[in-house]
Design a protein around this motif. Structure first.
Motif, PDB file in Angstrom:
ATOM      1  N   ARG A  95       0.830  -1.214   0.000  1.00 13.82           N
ATOM      2  CA  ARG A  95       0.000   0.000   0.000  1.00 13.82           C
ATOM      3  C   ARG A  95       0.861   1.259   0.000  1.00 13.82           C
ATOM      4  O   ARG A  95       0.527   2.248  -0.667  1.00 13.82           O
ATOM      5  CB  ARG A  95      -0.941  -0.013   1.205  1.00 13.82           C
ATOM      6  CG  ARG A  95      -2.073  -1.021   1.099  1.00 13.82           C
ATOM      7  CD  ARG A  95      -3.168  -0.714   2.107  1.00 13.82           C
ATOM      8  NE  ARG A  95      -2.682  -0.834   3.475  1.00 13.82           N
ATOM      9  CZ  ARG A  95      -2.825  -1.932   4.227  1.00 13.82           C
ATOM     10  NH1 ARG A  95      -3.424  -3.012   3.722  1.00 13.82           N
ATOM     11  NH2 ARG A  95      -2.381  -1.956   5.466  1.00 13.82           N
ATOM     12  N   ALA A  96       1.967   1.227   0.732  1.00 14.01           N
ATOM     13  CA  ALA A  96       2.847   2.403   0.774  1.00 14.01           C
ATOM     14  C   ALA A  96       3.474   2.656  -0.595  1.00 14.01           C
ATOM     15  O   ALA A  96       3.584   3.813  -1.036  1.00 14.01           O
ATOM     16  CB  ALA A  96       3.936   2.202   1.827  1.00 14.01           C
ATOM     17  N   LEU A  97       3.872   1.605  -1.280  1.00 15.67           N
ATOM     18  CA  LEU A  97       4.462   1.766  -2.611  1.00 15.67           C
ATOM     19  C   LEU A  97       3.426   2.275  -3.617  1.00 15.67           C
ATOM     20  O   LEU A  97       3.726   3.132  -4.456  1.00 15.67           O
ATOM     21  CB  LEU A  97       5.062   0.443  -3.081  1.00 15.67           C
ATOM     22  CG  LEU A  97       6.297  -0.040  -2.295  1.00 15.67           C
ATOM     23  CD1 LEU A  97       6.669  -1.467  -2.706  1.00 15.67           C
ATOM     24  CD2 LEU A  97       7.475   0.900  -2.500  1.00 15.67           C
ATOM     25  N   ILE A  98       2.215   1.761  -3.523  1.00 20.98           N
ATOM     26  CA  ILE A  98       1.142   2.239  -4.396  1.00 20.98           C
ATOM     27  C   ILE A  98       0.880   3.725  -4.147  1.00 20.98           C
ATOM     28  O   ILE A  98       0.697   4.518  -5.077  1.00 20.98           O
ATOM     29  CB  ILE A  98      -0.151   1.425  -4.169  1.00 20.98           C
ATOM     30  CG1 ILE A  98       0.014  -0.003  -4.731  1.00 20.98           C
ATOM     31  CG2 ILE A  98      -1.351   2.118  -4.809  1.00 20.98           C
ATOM     32  CD1 ILE A  98       0.127  -0.086  -6.237  1.00 20.98           C
ATOM     33  N   SER A  99       0.883   4.124  -2.874  1.00 23.24           N
ATOM     34  CA  SER A  99       0.613   5.524  -2.542  1.00 23.24           C
ATOM     35  C   SER A  99       1.691   6.450  -3.088  1.00 23.24           C
ATOM     36  O   SER A  99       1.453   7.648  -3.296  1.00 23.24           O
ATOM     37  CB  SER A  99       0.498   5.699  -1.024  1.00 23.24           C
ATOM     38  OG  SER A  99       1.759   5.566  -0.391  1.00 23.24           O
ATOM     39  N   LEU A 100       2.889   5.900  -3.340  1.00 24.97           N
ATOM     40  CA  LEU A 100       3.976   6.702  -3.900  1.00 24.97           C
ATOM     41  C   LEU A 100       3.935   6.748  -5.426  1.00 24.97           C
ATOM     42  O   LEU A 100       4.784   7.379  -6.052  1.00 24.97           O
ATOM     43  CB  LEU A 100       5.326   6.142  -3.446  1.00 24.97           C
ATOM     44  CG  LEU A 100       5.729   6.472  -2.010  1.00 24.97           C
ATOM     45  CD1 LEU A 100       7.008   5.745  -1.647  1.00 24.97           C
ATOM     46  CD2 LEU A 100       5.905   7.963  -1.824  1.00 24.97           C
ATOM     47  N   GLY A 101       2.971   6.063  -6.016  1.00 29.88           N
ATOM     48  CA  GLY A 101       2.795   6.149  -7.456  1.00 29.88           C
ATOM     49  C   GLY A 101       3.312   4.976  -8.255  1.00 29.88           C
ATOM     50  O   GLY A 101       3.278   5.004  -9.494  1.00 29.88           O
ATOM     51  N   PHE A 102       3.804   3.920  -7.584  1.00 32.58           N
ATOM     52  CA  PHE A 102       4.243   2.749  -8.333  1.00 32.58           C
ATOM     53  C   PHE A 102       3.039   2.026  -8.917  1.00 32.58           C
ATOM     54  O   PHE A 102       1.996   1.917  -8.271  1.00 32.58           O
ATOM     55  CB  PHE A 102       5.021   1.786  -7.422  1.00 32.58           C
ATOM     56  CG  PHE A 102       6.405   2.249  -7.078  1.00 32.58           C
ATOM     57  CD1 PHE A 102       7.458   2.076  -7.969  1.00 32.58           C
ATOM     58  CD2 PHE A 102       6.676   2.875  -5.873  1.00 32.58           C
ATOM     59  CE1 PHE A 102       8.729   2.501  -7.661  1.00 32.58           C
ATOM     60  CE2 PHE A 102       7.942   3.312  -5.558  1.00 32.58           C
ATOM     61  CZ  PHE A 102       8.972   3.122  -6.453  1.00 32.58           C
ATOM     62  N   VAL A 103       3.190   1.509 -10.123  1.00 30.43           N
ATOM     63  CA  VAL A 103       2.125   0.721 -10.726  1.00 30.43           C
ATOM     64  C   VAL A 103       2.007  -0.591  -9.945  1.00 30.43           C
ATOM     65  O   VAL A 103       2.979  -1.051  -9.345  1.00 30.43           O
ATOM     66  CB  VAL A 103       2.390   0.458 -12.222  1.00 30.43           C
ATOM     67  CG1 VAL A 103       2.433   1.766 -12.996  1.00 30.43           C
ATOM     68  CG2 VAL A 103       3.685  -0.332 -12.419  1.00 30.43           C
ATOM     69  N   PRO A 104       0.825  -1.225  -9.933  1.00 19.98           N
ATOM     70  CA  PRO A 104       0.624  -2.425  -9.119  1.00 19.98           C
ATOM     71  C   PRO A 104       1.637  -3.537  -9.356  1.00 19.98           C
ATOM     72  O   PRO A 104       2.111  -4.153  -8.396  1.00 19.98           O
ATOM     73  CB  PRO A 104      -0.795  -2.864  -9.496  1.00 19.98           C
ATOM     74  CG  PRO A 104      -1.483  -1.576  -9.825  1.00 19.98           C
ATOM     75  CD  PRO A 104      -0.447  -0.754 -10.529  1.00 19.98           C
ATOM     76  N   ASP A 105       1.985  -3.818 -10.622  1.00 18.37           N
ATOM     77  CA  ASP A 105       2.944  -4.896 -10.887  1.00 18.37           C
ATOM     78  C   ASP A 105       4.295  -4.613 -10.247  1.00 18.37           C
ATOM     79  O   ASP A 105       4.924  -5.507  -9.667  1.00 18.37           O
ATOM     80  CB  ASP A 105       3.118  -5.094 -12.395  1.00 18.37           C
ATOM     81  CG  ASP A 105       1.966  -5.863 -13.023  1.00 18.37           C
ATOM     82  OD1 ASP A 105       1.124  -6.387 -12.250  1.00 18.37           O
ATOM     83  OD2 ASP A 105       1.903  -5.937 -14.256  1.00 18.37           O
ATOM     84  N   MET A 106       4.762  -3.363 -10.352  1.00 17.47           N
ATOM     85  CA  MET A 106       6.039  -3.004  -9.763  1.00 17.47           C
ATOM     86  C   MET A 106       5.966  -3.051  -8.240  1.00 17.47           C
ATOM     87  O   MET A 106       6.870  -3.557  -7.579  1.00 17.47           O
ATOM     88  CB  MET A 106       6.477  -1.619 -10.240  1.00 17.47           C
ATOM     89  CG  MET A 106       7.780  -1.113  -9.605  1.00 17.47           C
ATOM     90  SD  MET A 106       9.182  -2.233  -9.860  1.00 17.47           S
ATOM     91  CE  MET A 106       9.425  -2.045 -11.623  1.00 17.47           C
ATOM     92  N   ALA A 107       4.883  -2.535  -7.669  1.00 20.30           N
ATOM     93  CA  ALA A 107       4.716  -2.569  -6.215  1.00 20.30           C
ATOM     94  C   ALA A 107       4.700  -4.008  -5.712  1.00 20.30           C
ATOM     95  O   ALA A 107       5.259  -4.316  -4.649  1.00 20.30           O
ATOM     96  CB  ALA A 107       3.426  -1.851  -5.829  1.00 20.30           C
ATOM     97  N   ARG A 108       4.074  -4.888  -6.482  1.00 22.29           N
ATOM     98  CA  ARG A 108       3.989  -6.293  -6.082  1.00 22.29           C
ATOM     99  C   ARG A 108       5.371  -6.955  -6.105  1.00 22.29           C
ATOM    100  O   ARG A 108       5.755  -7.671  -5.153  1.00 22.29           O
ATOM    101  CB  ARG A 108       3.028  -7.025  -7.023  1.00 22.29           C
ATOM    102  CG  ARG A 108       2.624  -8.413  -6.549  1.00 22.29           C
ATOM    103  CD  ARG A 108       1.542  -8.991  -7.438  1.00 22.29           C
ATOM    104  NE  ARG A 108       0.330  -8.171  -7.433  1.00 22.29           N
ATOM    105  CZ  ARG A 108      -0.099  -7.440  -8.464  1.00 22.29           C
ATOM    106  NH1 ARG A 108       0.575  -7.443  -9.598  1.00 22.29           N
ATOM    107  NH2 ARG A 108      -1.203  -6.725  -8.371  1.00 22.29           N
TER     108      ARG A 108
END
Length: 280
Positions: free
Chosen positions: A125-138
């Motif tokens: 969730r923190a990575l998503i909030s920083l603007g990473f796309v879902p695949d990259m955050a995953r």
């Protein structure tokens, strides 16, 4: 927190940047258990006796190298707020203590089981909030967590912890500024300083921390007036010095040459801070 790396996507260009093939990264993820080990870390008293033991899980082999590379091309490129002083290049426990010089009172507390309290959902969730796309955050989440949690001892863990703590830090910092207080967090050690009713302000800070799902170590929660030990540095009104325990330990006859040099370098760093950024 400004993110200069959120344009990365999971493609061949990304794998080329990190120096690992897609197949190798996928293999690491599938066999992630093989890339961590358990280690007992000890902290000692001045007389050489063991004061505390804790179990950590450092990464090893290709995963450790990969995590170090992720730090270089992604996590070190973030602009971290000045209140975050731990696990960030150019900042230390000494710069943390510097933020509280010249203040009459300090309130200190400690987040209990800090790294194990951060799970893979927090990280994603923190990575998503920083603007990473879902695949990259995953992918980043799977490469930086172990058994569903943030492993203490891995190169990326302090950076990830700071990312997860961003919103809590921002809320606490805003509260402190509103009440003319200074705030800092060095990994799991939290300090606020200033004047006034720090007991009440400390309780407010603890409530914010708990709202974000963390717990406080009550045994390490104190209000201090005058000289205070802040993240392993003794802070006076206008200068820092090593703690009495550190000075006594540095004179122990059972130290290795490497340990003696380590203490000497640390003491010099404290003195240099007194002459530079602590003085202004």
């Amino acid at each position: 927190m400004e993110n200069k790396a959120n344009k990365f996507v999971v493609n061949e260009s990304f794998f080329k940047r990190i120096g690992f093939s897609r197949a190798k990264v996928e293999n690491i993820i599938v066999n992630i258990e093989d890339y961590y080990y358990e280690k007992t870390e000890k902290k000692y008293n001045a007389d050489g006796s063991v004061r505390k033991e804790r179990i950590i899980h450092p990464s090893k082999w290709d995963l450790k190298a990969l995590q170090s590379r992720l730090n270089q091309i992604i996590f070190r490129r973030f602009t971290y707020p000045s209140a975050m002083t731990g696990g960030i290049s150019g900042r230390s426990n000494i710069t943390n203590a510097c933020r509280h010089l010249g203040t009459p009172e300090r309130f200190v507390t400690d987040i209990q089981q800090f790294f194990p309290s951060i799970n893979h959902h927090h990280v994603y969730r923190a990575l998503i909030s920083l603007g990473f796309v879902p695949d990259m955050a995953r992918v980043l989440t799977r490469l930086t967590t172990y058994r569903g949690f943030l492993p203490q001892g891995a190169p990326t863990s302090s950076y990830i912890a700071n990312i997860v703590m961003h919103d809590a830090d921002a809320e606490i910092d805003a509260y402190c500024k509103e009440h003319d207080l200074f705030y800092s967090r060095y990994i799991d050690d939290i300090t606020i300083s200033g004047s006034g009713d720090l007991h009440t302000h400390g309780a407010a800070v603890i409530r914010i921390i708990c709202q974000y799902g963390f717990s406080i170590n009550r045994r390490k929660t104190h209000r201090k007036i005058g000289k205070a030990d802040i993240t392993g540095v003794c802070a006076y009104t206008n200068k820092l010095r090593p703690t009495d325990e550190q000075i006594a330990r540095s004179k122990s006859h059972d130290l290795t040459e490497r340990q003696r040099k380590g203490f000497a370098s640390y003491f010099i760093a404290i003195e240099n801070s007194n002459r530079t950024h602590c003085s202004g």
